[in-house]
Every structure is written in C-alpha cells, then in structure tokens.
Motif scaffolding. Structure first.
Motif, PDB file in Angstrom:
ATOM      1  N   ARG A 138     -10.460  56.944  16.301  1.00 43.07           N
ATOM      2  CA  ARG A 138      -9.475  56.829  14.701  1.00 43.07           C
ATOM      3  C   ARG A 138      -8.627  56.697  14.756  1.00 43.07           C
ATOM      4  O   ARG A 138      -7.726  55.520  15.231  1.00 43.07           O
ATOM      5  N   GLU A 149      -9.035  61.412  19.447  1.00 37.74           N
ATOM      6  CA  GLU A 149     -10.550  60.866  19.202  1.00 37.74           C
ATOM      7  C   GLU A 149     -10.499  58.781  19.460  1.00 37.74           C
ATOM      8  O   GLU A 149      -8.924  58.633  18.947  1.00 37.74           O
ATOM      9  N   TYR A 184      -1.425  59.558  13.376  1.00 37.62           N
ATOM     10  CA  TYR A 184      -2.903  59.550  12.840  1.00 37.62           C
ATOM     11  C   TYR A 184      -3.281  59.218  11.118  1.00 37.62           C
ATOM     12  O   TYR A 184      -1.753  59.590  10.222  1.00 37.62           O
ATOM     13  N   THR A 219      -5.239  67.822  12.247  1.00 41.01           N
ATOM     14  CA  THR A 219      -6.141  67.198  12.908  1.00 41.01           C
ATOM     15  C   THR A 219      -5.491  67.224  14.516  1.00 41.01           C
ATOM     16  O   THR A 219      -6.182  66.846  15.178  1.00 41.01           O
TER      17      THR A 219
END
Length: 600
Positions: free
Chosen positions: A413, A410, A497, A404
């Motif tokens: 996230r 984002e 992330y 990702t």
C-alpha cells in the motif's frame, strides 16, 4: 673581581671531598651594575582600565612621571614606556602593551620594569605569579618593582610578598567588578544607555552621553547590504560584491564574509534602535563576554535583564528594510542561497490552498502557513452540502467512510513514515507517480500532505537514492509544523497510508495526518503492531461528504476543479514588503551600478 674575593674554602662533606668544595657568593640586586658592566636598561608599565577623558589624563601623568624618574637616574638607561589604554588587568589576553613588554624582556632588551602597583601589573593572582616567575627565570633575570606596594620580585621574601599582595589585588578586583555591575544595572534601570564602540556607518565621540552620528560614506555600505538582501542576493554574493568594490569594514580592512554580512544585517542600531546588554561577563577573572541568553525548557531567557530602546538615534535604513532582512536570514537554510525564501500557495484546482514545500525555506510557523493558505482557500463548510446535493438518489449524508486503518496492513500500500524530522515515501509511491522526484505539498488547515509530479524544478525533492531505494528526506523546518497541524508529537514514529487519484494521466497522492498511526519501536521483534488515533474508539471513520471535502477529493470529478498540476504562486507578506522597498533598493544599488536578481 678575582677568584680569591668571590670564593672561600669550605671544609665539610664526606672525607674524600674534604677541603675541595668552594662556595660562590650570591649577588644582590644593588650589584647588578657590576654584573652587566653597564647601565641598567629600565622601562615602565602603565595602564588605565577605561578610555574616559579623565583616565586618559591619568595615563599621560603616569607616562611623564616614570620617564622623568628613569632619565634622572645616572645608572639607568631609558628604554620606553609600555602602556594599555582602557584594558582591564584581570586578564592579560587583551593587553597588547603588556604582552609586547614581556616579549622584549625575553629578547634581552630589558633589565628592570617599574610599575605603580601590583594592581596595575595584574589583578589576577595566577597571572601575577606566572609572569613574575617567567621574568625571574630569564638569563639574566628581569626585576619588577612595584612602587606604592614597596615590593620587588627579587629577594628571598619576594614570592611570599607577591602572593599576599596579589590576593589583596584579586579581591579588590572582585569587589570592583561587583560595583561596576551594580552601577550598570542601576543605570540601565533608569533608562540611561550608551553605545561603545560605534558600529560601521556611525561615529561617536568619547563619553557615554555622546550620541551616535551617521557617517554618510560608511552608511552607503550598510544600505547596500540591506538593499541587496531584499533584492534576493545571497550573503556570499553580497560579501563578494563589497570586497570587489573595496568597501571597508569597521576595522578598516576589506575582508567581507557571509557571516560578517549577516551580523551587520542583524544589528538593530541600523534601524535606529538599541538593545542594551547583549553580552555579560560572568567571570571577573577571565573577563570573557558571553551572549546574554540561555535556553531553559525551550524558552529563551537571559542571565541579566536586557533592554530594547526604540528610536534611540537616527537610523540608516528604513524599519521595513531591517525587518525584511531579519526574516530572510531566519528563512534561508544556507548562506549561499539566493532569492526570497517565500511561501508559495496553489490558487486553484484540487490542491487549492496547498503550500509548496521547499527545502531552502525555513523559519515559518504553523500560523504563517495557515495565513498563506487562507489567502487562496478560506475554508467553506458549504462545500459539504453542495457536494451532497449533487449526489442524486444516492445521498450518503448519514454514512461514514470506514478508514482503511481498521483493516489488516498491506505491504504494497502507498504510505509514508515520519520520524526525527525526516519523511520516507515507500516504493509504492514512486511506482504510482513513476518518478523518483516529486513536489511535496501541505494544506495547514486540513493537516494534509500530498505529493505530485514536478511542475517547478526549484521545488523538486528526490525521494529515492540513485540506486532506486527509498531514502529519508530531511525536512526539519517543515515536518514539526506538519505534525503540529494534526496535534501530533515529534517524539514518535508515524506511518500514514495514502490515497491515490489519477485523471488525464496526472497522478496525485494524499496523506491525511489525522489518520497517522504510531509505530512502536520494537527492535528484534517480528510482531507487527501499531497504535491508531484515539477517535477510532468512537467511530469507524469520517462522515462521507466531510471526508471528501476535507481531503479535497470532491474536486476530482469536476473538470474546472481538478487542475492537479496547477503551479503555485507566492502568497507571503514578505513579498509585499519587498515591493514596498523597491524604491529604496533601486536608489541604493543604482549608485553602485548593481542590478537586481530574479526572486524565485
């Protein structure tokens, strides 16, 4: 003495004062008895620089000589002999006899000080002139006579004479210091070592060749310190217990502190070994000792060679007790922390092989974490193929899981950032777990960090402040190890992330450190940018099944493997070593009526 005999007219100066100026005659030292109208109060200062038997004899001879000399003079009154035994003259700081003599001179108890030579009085020119001037400026002034140098602090040439002789004495001191250091270097190089003074628990007769002998009563105090440490007592608790029991320190007082207990525990002499030249004296004038170690480019070095001798003398505690104490000192964060600072691993479930991170534990290397992890999770590559075989018609072995990281950022996230040995979990992490407190887990073989709901309050870590805002969690002992597991450098700021999994109401979040982004520091810029790991230059992600296994996600859908809240257990060689010491600890502590503590 009448005014007529002590004053004479002087016809000089400006006309208005002509015939009205008188000059008083100056008294010479030999006329002091006339000034005082009594006998001179005389003392002597003697000193030897070592405490050897030969020097002790020299001190006795000096004492007898000066006392007889003073008492034989009918114009003198004997005060006392001030002396310093085994103290260098390059600095007066530690010469208690000398400093007491100066205070008595200030109090008006002394008129004349006799000493053998300037080098006995002071080898430091600065000290020599300082104290000579101090005594000269007293009212009445105090004279110092240096016998072998045939010099005195009184008289017009006194200051010049003292300066010249003081320079010679200081140079002599420098040469003597170099000679002593050369002798010590050669003695150590030949394997000849000595201990002075003997630490608590030992006694030693004077003389370099005399061995350390165990003092049985004092040795009980030493053994108690090691036993209580292995049983999980904090250093503050140990100090308090020793004070309560009235156990004396080496100096004879009962004033134990946590730092004092730690110093005792780190003394290798208690295991029968000897480290020679722990300190060095780099300035022969100040004679101040410093630790014989210096950090150069992150590597510990020493100013002069150190020598470590094993089995030098009879030990007081077992070798294992000493090693365990050192490990506990290294791993505890605070002096008032209790229990054993051990690594705890999770033996089963989706977090099999993960280590629970505790802020009170420090001092472990990546190798230590890997060793603890392998005790429960020896990485098995066959899991990849087992997982693939269960895939049925959808065999994805030729596919990759696209990272990702290759998509736009984002804001909401799940992520964490690492910088300056602190980690921050964003609001999405807290919302996903519905908690401001979590357990932080680490798999050293897979470079994974995870957070989950708290299963043991002792391992709870707050990731938000009281106002609910994310806060930096300082984990200076752990994060450098975590970065090392992924080959990352501490100098950068990283963002990772996370991947969330939920089953049976149990939430977990995983962070793959090998997917860490470098976030450039661009203050005042609205531009969003980051640097991806280099492997994305050749690949979009990881092989599908390898990705599942490397992160442990293949266990999510298997009932027997999930167990996301499986409690961690101690998997640390330190715990086993403590068990081996159980008999030693029980025997020592029972003698004092002390029980063990529960090791967390």
């Amino acid at each position: 003495m009448s005014n007529e005999s002590t004053e004479k007219k002087a016809y000089f100066g400006s006309p208005e004062y002509s015939g009205r100026i008188t000059i008083s005659e100056v008294l010479v030292p030999s006329e002091h008895k006339v000034v005082y109208g009594r006998k001179l109060r005389v003392t002597a200062y003697i000193r030897v620089s070592t405490d050897s038997l030969e020097q002790e004899g020299s001190l006795k001879l000096q004492r007898e000589y000066f006392e007889a000399l003073i008492r034989a003079n009918p114009n003198w009154e004997y005060v006392e002999i001030y002396e310093d035994d085994g103290i260098s003259a390059t600095s007066v700081d530690k010469r208690k006899g000398f400093l007491r003599m100066i205070e008595d001179a200030k109090a008006g108890k002394i008129d004349l000080i006799l000493t053998k030579s300037i080098s006995r009085f002071a080898r430091n020119l600065g000290d020599l002139l300082h104290y000579a001037n101090l005594l000269n400026n007293l009212s009445p002034p105090v004279e110092v006579q240096f016998e072998t140098d045939r010099a005195s602090t009184f008289g017009s040439s006194g200051q010049l004479m003292l300066t010249l002789l003081g320079l010679f004495a200081q140079e002599e001191s420098r040469k003597k210091s170099e000679a002593i250091n050369w002798a010590i270097d050669n003695m150590f190089a030949q394997g000849k070592f000595y201990v002075h003074p003997a630490p608590l628990g030992f006694i030693k007769e004077k003389g370099r060749d005399k061995p350390l002998v165990v003092h049985e009563e004092d040795a009980k105090t030493v053994k108690l310190c090691y036993a209580m440490t292995a049983e999980g007592y904090s250093f503050e608790d140990i100090a308090g217990t020793l004070n309560m029991l009235g156990r004396r320190r080496k100096l004879g007082n009962v004033k134990w502190t946590a730092s004092g207990v730690m110093s005792l525990l780190m003394n290798e002499k208690y295991r029968g070994d000897l480290r020679a030249r722990k300190t060095v004296t780099r300035d022969y004038l100040s004679q101040r000792s410093i630790k014989n170690e210096i950090i150069v480019d992150g590597v510990k070095k020493s100013y002069k060679p150190q020598y470590y001798v094993t089995e030098h003398h009879e030990p007081i505690v077992p070798h294992l007790a000493f090693d365990v104490a050192l490990r506990i000192i290294k791993n505890r964060v605070k002096r008032n922390d209790g229990g054993l600072p051990c690594l705890k691993a999770i033996p089963n479930g989706v977090f099999k092989g993960f280590i629970t991170i505790n802020k009170k534990v420090k001092g472990y290397s990546l190798g230590d974490y890997v060793e603890a992890s392998k005790m429960v999770d020896e990485h098995d590559e066959e899991e990849i193929y087992i997982t693939a075989d269960k895939a049925g018609v959808f065999d994805l072995r030729t596919y990759e899981t696209v990272s990702t990281l290759l998509f736009d950022e984002e804001k909401n996230r799940i992520s964490c950032t690492i910088k300056d040995s602190a980690i921050t979990f964003n609001a999405a992490c807290r919302h996903s777990l519905n908690s401001n407190e979590v357990e932080v887990l680490f798999h050293p073989q897979k470079a994974l960090v995870a957070i989950r709901q708290v299963t043991d309050k002792a391992d709870s870590i707050a990731i938000a402040a009281r106002n609910g805002v994310s806060k930096k969690v300082a984990l200076s002992s752990f994060l450098p190890v975590a970065l090392e597991s992924a080959g990352l450098k501490e100098a950068f700021k990283y963002r990772i992330y996370g991947t969330q999994r939920v089953r049976n109401g149990e939430n977990i979040i995983l962070f793959d450190l090998s997917d860490a982004q470098i976030v450039p520091d661009k203050k005042g810029s609205n531009e969003v940018s980051f640097i991806l790991p280099s492997r994305y230059a050749q690949s979009y992600g990881k092989e599908y099944y390898s990705n599942l296994v490397s992160s442990g996600l293949h266990r999510v859908d298997v009932d027997d493997l999930w167990q996301a809240l499986q409690e961690s257990k101690v998997y640390d060689p330190l715990a086993g070593q403590v068990l081996e010491l159980k008999e030693f600890c029980n025997e020592v502590m029972n003698e004092f009526g002390i029980g063990g503590v529960t090791n967390e």
